[in-house]
Design an enzyme around this catalytic site. Structure first.
Site, PDB file in Angstrom:
ATOM      1  N   THR A 106       0.823  -1.218   0.000  1.00 44.53           N
ATOM      2  CA  THR A 106       0.000   0.000   0.000  1.00 44.53           C
ATOM      3  C   THR A 106       0.856   1.266   0.000  1.00 44.53           C
ATOM      4  OG1 THR A 106      -1.516   1.293   1.393  1.00 44.53           O
ATOM      5  CG2 THR A 106      -0.115  -0.267   2.531  1.00 44.53           C
ATOM      6  N   ASP A 107       0.306   2.328  -0.541  1.00 49.03           N
ATOM      7  CA  ASP A 107       1.021   3.615  -0.497  1.00 49.03           C
ATOM      8  C   ASP A 107       1.098   4.178   0.925  1.00 49.03           C
ATOM      9  OD1 ASP A 107      -1.635   4.378  -0.162  1.00 49.03           O
ATOM     10  OD2 ASP A 107      -1.614   5.939  -1.689  1.00 49.03           O
ATOM     11  N   GLU A 108       0.296   3.614   1.849  1.00 46.58           N
ATOM     12  CA  GLU A 108       0.320   4.131   3.228  1.00 46.58           C
ATOM     13  C   GLU A 108       1.662   3.906   3.902  1.00 46.58           C
ATOM     14  OE1 GLU A 108      -2.951   3.592   5.851  1.00 46.58           O
ATOM     15  OE2 GLU A 108      -4.414   3.742   4.253  1.00 46.58           O
ATOM     16  N   TYR A 112      -1.513  -0.394  11.025  1.00 41.56           N
ATOM     17  CA  TYR A 112      -1.734  -1.069   9.733  1.00 41.56           C
ATOM     18  C   TYR A 112      -0.582  -0.777   8.789  1.00 41.56           C
ATOM     19  CZ  TYR A 112      -3.244  -1.439   4.887  1.00 41.56           C
ATOM     20  OH  TYR A 112      -3.280  -1.703   3.537  1.00 41.56           O
ATOM     21  N   LYS A 132       2.403  -3.275   7.207  1.00 44.34           N
ATOM     22  CA  LYS A 132       2.618  -3.480   5.760  1.00 44.34           C
ATOM     23  C   LYS A 132       4.062  -3.121   5.393  1.00 44.34           C
ATOM     24  CE  LYS A 132      -0.068  -4.509   3.072  1.00 44.34           C
ATOM     25  NZ  LYS A 132      -0.499  -5.871   2.617  1.00 44.34           N
TER      26      LYS A 132
HETATM   27  P1  NAD Z   1      -9.931  -6.983   2.594  1.00 45.38           P
HETATM   28  O1  NAD Z   1      -9.890  -6.676   4.050  1.00 45.38           O
HETATM   29  O2  NAD Z   1     -11.154  -6.682   1.818  1.00 45.38           O
HETATM   30  O3  NAD Z   1      -9.609  -8.533   2.358  1.00 45.38           O
HETATM   31  C1  NAD Z   1      -8.590  -9.197   3.031  1.00 45.38           C
HETATM   32  C2  NAD Z   1      -8.782 -10.701   2.798  1.00 45.38           C
HETATM   33  O4  NAD Z   1      -7.705 -11.397   3.444  1.00 45.38           O
HETATM   34  C3  NAD Z   1     -10.086 -11.260   3.396  1.00 45.38           C
HETATM   35  O5  NAD Z   1     -10.684 -12.135   2.474  1.00 45.38           O
HETATM   36  C4  NAD Z   1      -9.621 -12.019   4.633  1.00 45.38           C
HETATM   37  O6  NAD Z   1     -10.465 -13.099   4.974  1.00 45.38           O
HETATM   38  C5  NAD Z   1      -8.252 -12.489   4.184  1.00 45.38           C
HETATM   39  N1  NAD Z   1      -7.336 -12.770   5.291  1.00 45.38           N
HETATM   40  C6  NAD Z   1      -7.095 -12.013   6.405  1.00 45.38           C
HETATM   41  N2  NAD Z   1      -6.186 -12.623   7.190  1.00 45.38           N
HETATM   42  C7  NAD Z   1      -5.821 -13.772   6.553  1.00 45.38           C
HETATM   43  C8  NAD Z   1      -4.903 -14.813   6.847  1.00 45.38           C
HETATM   44  N3  NAD Z   1      -4.188 -14.812   7.980  1.00 45.38           N
HETATM   45  N4  NAD Z   1      -4.779 -15.836   5.976  1.00 45.38           N
HETATM   46  C9  NAD Z   1      -5.518 -15.865   4.826  1.00 45.38           C
HETATM   47  N5  NAD Z   1      -6.415 -14.914   4.512  1.00 45.38           N
HETATM   48  C10 NAD Z   1      -6.559 -13.876   5.355  1.00 45.38           C
HETATM   49  O7  NAD Z   1      -8.662  -6.256   1.992  1.00 45.38           O
HETATM   50  P2  NAD Z   1      -8.423  -5.573   0.562  1.00 45.38           P
HETATM   51  O8  NAD Z   1      -8.873  -4.183   0.615  1.00 45.38           O
HETATM   52  O9  NAD Z   1      -8.930  -6.477  -0.484  1.00 45.38           O
HETATM   53  O10 NAD Z   1      -6.824  -5.553   0.540  1.00 45.38           O
HETATM   54  C11 NAD Z   1      -6.088  -6.617  -0.061  1.00 45.38           C
HETATM   55  C12 NAD Z   1      -4.627  -6.244  -0.053  1.00 45.38           C
HETATM   56  O11 NAD Z   1      -4.438  -5.034  -0.775  1.00 45.38           O
HETATM   57  C13 NAD Z   1      -4.077  -5.980   1.360  1.00 45.38           C
HETATM   58  O12 NAD Z   1      -2.773  -6.479   1.423  1.00 45.38           O
HETATM   59  C14 NAD Z   1      -4.054  -4.470   1.461  1.00 45.38           C
HETATM   60  O13 NAD Z   1      -3.036  -4.048   2.344  1.00 45.38           O
HETATM   61  C15 NAD Z   1      -3.755  -4.082   0.032  1.00 45.38           C
HETATM   62  N6  NAD Z   1      -4.227  -2.749  -0.404  1.00 45.38           N
HETATM   63  C16 NAD Z   1      -5.522  -2.386  -0.218  1.00 45.38           C
HETATM   64  C17 NAD Z   1      -5.952  -1.143  -0.706  1.00 45.38           C
HETATM   65  C18 NAD Z   1      -7.389  -0.680  -0.564  1.00 45.38           C
HETATM   66  O14 NAD Z   1      -7.675   0.479  -0.868  1.00 45.38           O
HETATM   67  N7  NAD Z   1      -8.328  -1.526  -0.156  1.00 45.38           N
HETATM   68  C19 NAD Z   1      -5.055  -0.294  -1.355  1.00 45.38           C
HETATM   69  C20 NAD Z   1      -3.724  -0.712  -1.502  1.00 45.38           C
HETATM   70  C21 NAD Z   1      -3.341  -1.955  -1.026  1.00 45.38           C
HETATM   71  O1  DAU Z   2      -4.109   4.096   0.501  1.00 43.68           O
HETATM   72  C1  DAU Z   2      -4.365   2.718   0.477  1.00 43.68           C
HETATM   73  C2  DAU Z   2      -5.145   2.326   1.717  1.00 43.68           C
HETATM   74  O2  DAU Z   2      -6.445   2.854   1.552  1.00 43.68           O
HETATM   75  C3  DAU Z   2      -5.197   0.818   1.935  1.00 43.68           C
HETATM   76  O3  DAU Z   2      -3.901   0.340   2.175  1.00 43.68           O
HETATM   77  C4  DAU Z   2      -6.100   0.469   3.125  1.00 43.68           C
HETATM   78  O4  DAU Z   2      -6.223  -0.936   3.265  1.00 43.68           O
HETATM   79  C5  DAU Z   2      -7.462   1.067   2.862  1.00 43.68           C
HETATM   80  O5  DAU Z   2      -8.291   0.836   3.983  1.00 43.68           O
HETATM   81  C6  DAU Z   2      -7.355   2.575   2.590  1.00 43.68           C
HETATM   82  O6  DAU Z   2      -6.964   3.281   3.808  1.00 43.68           O
HETATM   83  P1  DAU Z   2      -7.690   4.646   4.272  1.00 43.68           P
HETATM   84  O7  DAU Z   2      -7.546   4.759   5.732  1.00 43.68           O
HETATM   85  O8  DAU Z   2      -7.276   5.789   3.416  1.00 43.68           O
HETATM   86  O9  DAU Z   2      -9.213   4.258   3.831  1.00 43.68           O
HETATM   87  P2  DAU Z   2     -10.625   4.469   4.569  1.00 43.68           P
HETATM   88  O10 DAU Z   2     -11.660   4.054   3.576  1.00 43.68           O
HETATM   89  O11 DAU Z   2     -10.665   3.853   5.935  1.00 43.68           O
HETATM   90  O12 DAU Z   2     -10.694   6.042   4.755  1.00 43.68           O
HETATM   91  C7  DAU Z   2     -10.589   6.919   3.632  1.00 43.68           C
HETATM   92  C8  DAU Z   2     -10.678   8.339   4.171  1.00 43.68           C
HETATM   93  O13 DAU Z   2     -12.008   8.555   4.665  1.00 43.68           O
HETATM   94  C9  DAU Z   2      -9.749   8.627   5.338  1.00 43.68           C
HETATM   95  O14 DAU Z   2      -9.270   9.951   5.222  1.00 43.68           O
HETATM   96  C10 DAU Z   2     -10.635   8.489   6.562  1.00 43.68           C
HETATM   97  C11 DAU Z   2     -11.999   8.939   6.053  1.00 43.68           C
HETATM   98  N1  DAU Z   2     -13.171   8.312   6.706  1.00 43.68           N
HETATM   99  C12 DAU Z   2     -13.234   6.952   6.757  1.00 43.68           C
HETATM  100  C13 DAU Z   2     -14.284   6.305   7.374  1.00 43.68           C
HETATM  101  C14 DAU Z   2     -14.352   4.797   7.453  1.00 43.68           C
HETATM  102  C15 DAU Z   2     -14.196   9.092   7.223  1.00 43.68           C
HETATM  103  O15 DAU Z   2     -14.156  10.328   7.148  1.00 43.68           O
HETATM  104  N2  DAU Z   2     -15.262   8.455   7.816  1.00 43.68           N
HETATM  105  C16 DAU Z   2     -15.348   7.102   7.936  1.00 43.68           C
HETATM  106  O16 DAU Z   2     -16.344   6.586   8.527  1.00 43.68           O
END
Ligand code: NAD
Ligand code: DAU
Length: 339
Positions: A125-127, A151, A155
């Protein structure tokens, strides 16, 4: 490539990746997923008819389970999407993030090396880069790591374990770091699905702080294309970053969701800010264009409209995935009962 193992394939990005691979390649796909609160087999609905998808219920941190998956399916490559992913949950309790993101990734990486799996893609992730000021240039792949939340720290730690494996053992691994994804099958704890479902169901829309934090939104389809490009064309030890080039404040996103759902603007509520809330993320996509011939295809304008429509037509899915544990999380975090 004949067989690809996708861990976390029942989650948001993982299930979209499984769908993308089944639709655009002839590969067999094996999903290994622990089915935590965020993983759901409904996310893979319809794909079983392809005859090319196998599912194993288990954790990437369970060595004997991972060993037997590799023995049974002999995958050519692994894409590791399995993770604990929600920043707010990591603020409440960091330990599951260390167990899965750090220990689990380290474990599956080692087992993959021992079994000579040809390629390992760590989906990160970019985080890991921390927060940008509004005037800073967007992230580049070799920027230093400065994670803010547990988190992001977990990562970053996993990424360092992957890079150490490449340096020490010559493991054929690459890392992808993407900005905020949106699209179908995203668990309704993240901003866009949470606000969309609350707007559709007439519940308050809780905006943290002043709503001026900025995220760079990318459609999950574009991220999946990037992961496959890194899998197929990335250099050993390479770090690839992807963004949507669509920076928006949270307020802009919520206002657009209100407009797309015809919800009353009065639903929007400013609530306490997230501790350690990163101000801004943004990605410089020029590297991925040169190295992987990748750029995002879906505009936020079209992608958000399509996504809101998906949630509108999948309210039964939303009911199913919001189980009892989600309801108690919601009540603890937002201080109100989810009707
Ligand atoms: P998500 O939370 O929707 O899904 C995570 C999945 O992993 C779930 O199906 C969960 O059951 C499974 N899981 C959790 N722990 C596990 C374990 N110990 N063994 C096997 N499976 C397990 O997450 P997502 O948003 O789909 O993110 C997927 C990947 O992409 C993550 O690595 C996250 O850091 C990365 N990522 C997410 C975002 C975003 O915006 N959602 C952006 C950049 C990177
Ligand atoms: O940048 C990539 C990341 O983006 C991924 O690695 C993470 O897994 C993914 O969860 C996401 O992280 P953020 O913390 O940016 O996403 P989130 O959807 O939780 O929040 C997006 C923005 O919205 C953040 O500034 C917080 C705000 N927010 C979020 C929630 C859940 C609110 O204002 N209200 C809310 O209830």
């Amino acid at each position: 490539m004949t067989t690809l193992l996708i861990t976390g394939g029942a989650g948001f990005i993982g299930s979209n990746l499984v769908r993308h691979v089944i639709e655009t390649t002839s590969w067999n796909v094996v999903v290994l997923d622990a089915l935590t609160y965020a993983g759901n087999l409904r996310n893979l609905e319809g794909l079983e008819t392809s005859g090319r998808l196998s599912f194993v219920h288990g954790s990437i941190a369970d060595e004997s389970c991972v060993e037997s998956v590799l023995a049974d399916f002999n995958p050519d490559a692994i894409v590791n999407c399995a993770a604990e992913t929600h920043v707010d949950r990591s603020i409440r309790s960091a330990r599951p993030f260390v167990d899965t993101n750090v220990a689990g990734t380290t474990s599956i990486l080692e087992i993959a090396r021992r079994n000579n799996v040809g390629r390992f893609v760590q989906v990160s992730t970019d985080e890991v880069y921390g927060s940008l000021e509004l005037t800073d240039r967007p992230f580049r792949s070799n920027d230093s790591l400065k994670p803010s939340s547990a988190y992001a720290a977990s990562k970053a730690a996993a990424d360092l374990m992957v890079l150490a494996d490449v340096t020490t053992h010559g493991t054929n691994a690459v890392i992808t770091r993407c900005s905020n994804n949106y699209g179908p099958y995203q668990f309704p704890e993240k901003l866009i699905p949470l606000m969309t479902l609350n707007a559709l169901e007439g519940r308050p829309l809780p905006v943290y702080g002043n709503g001026k934090n900025v995220r760079d939104w990318i459609h999950v389809r574009d991220h999946c294309r990037g992961i496959l490009a890194a899998l197929e064309k990335g250099e050993r030890g390479g770090v690839y970053i992807f963004g949507g080039s669509e920076e928006r404040t949270n307020l802009e996103v919520v206002e657009r969701i209100i407009a797309l759902t015809n919800a009353p603007a009065s639903l929007m509520e400013f609530v306490a800010d997230r501790p350690g809330h990163d101000l801004r993320y943004a990605i410089d996509n020029s590297e991925a264009l040169v190295s992987l011939d990748w750029k995002p295809h879906t505009s936020f304008h079209d992608g958000l409209r399509e996504t809101v429509e998906w949630y509108r037509t999948h309210l039964a899915w939303a009911q199913d995935v919001r189980d009892g544990s989600y309801r108690s999380y919601y009540e603890q975090h937002y201080g109100r009962t989810l009707q």
